[in-house]
Design a protein around this motif. Structure first.
Motif, mmCIF file in Angstrom:
data_model
loop_
_atom_site.group_PDB
_atom_site.id
_atom_site.type_symbol
_atom_site.label_atom_id
_atom_site.label_comp_id
_atom_site.label_asym_id
_atom_site.label_seq_id
_atom_site.Cartn_x
_atom_site.Cartn_y
_atom_site.Cartn_z
ATOM 1 N N LEU A 19 0.770 -1.153 -0.239
ATOM 2 C CA LEU A 19 -0.106 0.054 -0.036
ATOM 3 C C LEU A 19 0.656 1.226 0.022
ATOM 4 C CD1 LEU A 19 -2.866 -0.943 2.556
ATOM 5 C CD2 LEU A 19 -3.130 -0.731 0.252
ATOM 6 N N LEU A 143 -3.146 -0.605 6.807
ATOM 7 C CA LEU A 143 -4.500 -1.570 6.757
ATOM 8 C C LEU A 143 -5.880 -1.088 7.578
ATOM 9 C CD1 LEU A 143 -2.819 -5.190 6.853
ATOM 10 C CD2 LEU A 143 -3.245 -3.875 4.867
ATOM 11 N N SER A 144 -5.246 -0.513 8.772
ATOM 12 C CA SER A 144 -6.479 0.214 9.547
ATOM 13 C C SER A 144 -6.510 1.720 9.487
ATOM 14 C CB SER A 144 -6.152 -0.484 11.022
ATOM 15 O OG SER A 144 -6.624 -1.847 10.971
ATOM 16 N N LYS A 146 -7.610 4.504 8.201
ATOM 17 C CA LYS A 146 -8.878 5.036 8.290
ATOM 18 C C LYS A 146 -9.544 5.094 9.539
ATOM 19 C CE LYS A 146 -9.591 5.401 3.273
ATOM 20 N NZ LYS A 146 -10.385 5.070 2.144
ATOM 21 N N LEU A 165 -6.644 1.900 4.162
ATOM 22 C CA LEU A 165 -7.842 0.872 4.501
ATOM 23 C C LEU A 165 -8.196 1.136 5.660
ATOM 24 C CD1 LEU A 165 -6.369 -2.118 2.670
ATOM 25 C CD2 LEU A 165 -7.680 -0.345 1.695
ATOM 26 N N SER A 166 -9.468 0.478 5.854
ATOM 27 C CA SER A 166 -10.006 0.504 7.227
ATOM 28 C C SER A 166 -10.614 -1.065 7.807
ATOM 29 C CB SER A 166 -11.383 1.225 7.394
ATOM 30 O OG SER A 166 -12.461 0.891 6.186
ATOM 31 N N ILE A 167 -9.546 -1.617 7.746
ATOM 32 C CA ILE A 167 -9.827 -3.094 8.042
ATOM 33 C C ILE A 167 -9.883 -3.308 9.419
ATOM 34 C CG2 ILE A 167 -8.844 -5.591 7.907
ATOM 35 C CD1 ILE A 167 -7.602 -4.813 5.365
ATOM 36 N N ILE A 174 -10.550 -9.898 3.315
ATOM 37 C CA ILE A 174 -10.017 -8.769 2.575
ATOM 38 C C ILE A 174 -8.495 -8.788 2.230
ATOM 39 C CG2 ILE A 174 -9.522 -6.383 2.523
ATOM 40 C CD1 ILE A 174 -12.106 -6.055 4.339
ATOM 41 N N GLN A 175 -7.858 -9.214 3.371
ATOM 42 C CA GLN A 175 -6.337 -9.400 3.300
ATOM 43 C C GLN A 175 -6.140 -10.478 1.976
ATOM 44 O OE1 GLN A 175 -8.035 -8.958 6.174
ATOM 45 N NE2 GLN A 175 -6.344 -8.701 7.782
#
Length: 319
Positions: A19, A143-144, A146, A165-167, A174-175
């Motif tokens: 990313l 990955l998180s 947001k 991302l907002s995992i 998703i991953q």
């Protein structure tokens, strides 16, 4: 622009790197070696994934510092076993910050996902890690991102927050979809990892640390063999041929080596302050794990005649 990635070899850390690379930022992966990794081929596996990602890999050995500063006195305590996860993650960030001084990197990235791990990746835990590491705003978790407050690289415009991302949570759907998108193959499975989360290893470590001072030299011998505690004296006997080199190559100051003389068998270690009675028992244990009924065992240039016994006699000593 350059960043430093805490590189575990898992899918999440690989995706975090991808990313950031997509935003034309150079990434250097660092693996921080505490000594308690369960994967014997860790560095080789990391090199394969680093090559796949096109990043430089740096391995930082912090075993001595980790034992001294973190392992036995964590500010935030332990998980279910001997895993000081919050303190460990904060320490990794501190180490990464020191490494940044040697490079042109401006920030740190991590593959942590909010809510994925019960102790170290809850939102309060992530905040605690940042505070303990004195790294407020410096660590970006792509990955998180947001779900978290904007970090320095986002505020300064080095990184476009909208492309992050907002995992959250433990579902890895998703991953895995992203892994297919990027064609990633050489990442490790989530299973395994840190031995400090393992109940049996933690039991050995606790027993060891009651009487002896752990050094980096003892970490590997805690990973192998049958471990016995005889009246407070530690004895380790290899279980299979692949473990023999680990015990044979032990270079610490706490144990003496035990060898069979004239017949095949395991290699052992015995605590240096063992008395003659315990050394004789150790010789009997050694022979009992061979095909011989009796045999000579060498302990520091002295020969002991071991006699084969029913292994049930030793159960009370096994950790």
């Amino acid at each position: 622009m350059k960043s430093i990635a805490l590189f575990s070899g898992g899918l999440d850390s690989a995706l975090a790197i991808k990313l950031i690379q997509e935003q034309n930022i150079e990434v250097e992966g660092i693996y921080i070696d505490t000594g308690f990794e369960s994967n014997k081929n860790k560095v080789e596996d990391l090199k394969k994934l680093a090559d796949e990602l096109g990043i430089a890999l740096t391995v930082l050995d912090i075993k001595e510092q980790y034992i001294k500063d973190i392992l036995f006195n964590p500010v935030y305590g332990y998980g279910k076993n001997m895993n000081p996860c919050i303190d460990c993650h904060a320490n990794m960030i501190r180490v990464a910050k020191e490494h940044m001084k040697k490079t042109d990197a401006k920030f740190i990235i991590s593959g942590e996902v909010v809510g994925q791990r019960p102790m170290s990746q809850r939102l309060p835990a992530l905040n605690a890690v940042n505070k303990l590491a004195n790294a407020e705003g410096l660590v970006l978790r792509p990955l998180s991102a947001k779900l978290l407050p904007p970090t320095i690289p986002e505020i300064k415009g080095w990184v476009d927050r909208e492309k992050l991302l907002s995992i959250s949570g433990r579902d890895r759907k998703i991953q895995l979809e992203l892994a297919k998108k990027y064609g990633l193959e050489n990442f490790e499975s989530p299973a395994g990892g840190c031995l400090l989360t393992d109940v049996n290893f933690s039991k050995r470590l606790k027993d060891f640390s009651k009487a002896l001072t752990l050094s980096p030299a003892e970490i590997d011998i805690l990973k192998v063999g049958r471990h016995f505690n005889v009246e407070g004296v530690k004895i380790i006997i290899s279980r299979k041929a692949e473990e023999n080199p680990v015990l044979k190559e032990y270079s610490g100051e706490l144990f003496e080596k035990m060898f069979t003389k004239g017949f095949p068998g395991p290699i052992g270690l015995i605590q240096k302050n063992a008395n003659e009675e315990i050394k004789q028992l150790a010789a009997d244990i050694m022979v009992s794990y061979t095909r011989e009924n009796e045999g000579e065992i060498i302990i520091k240039d002295k020969i002991y005649k071991g006699i084969k016994k029913d292994k049930k006699e030793f159960i009370k000593y096994i950790l």
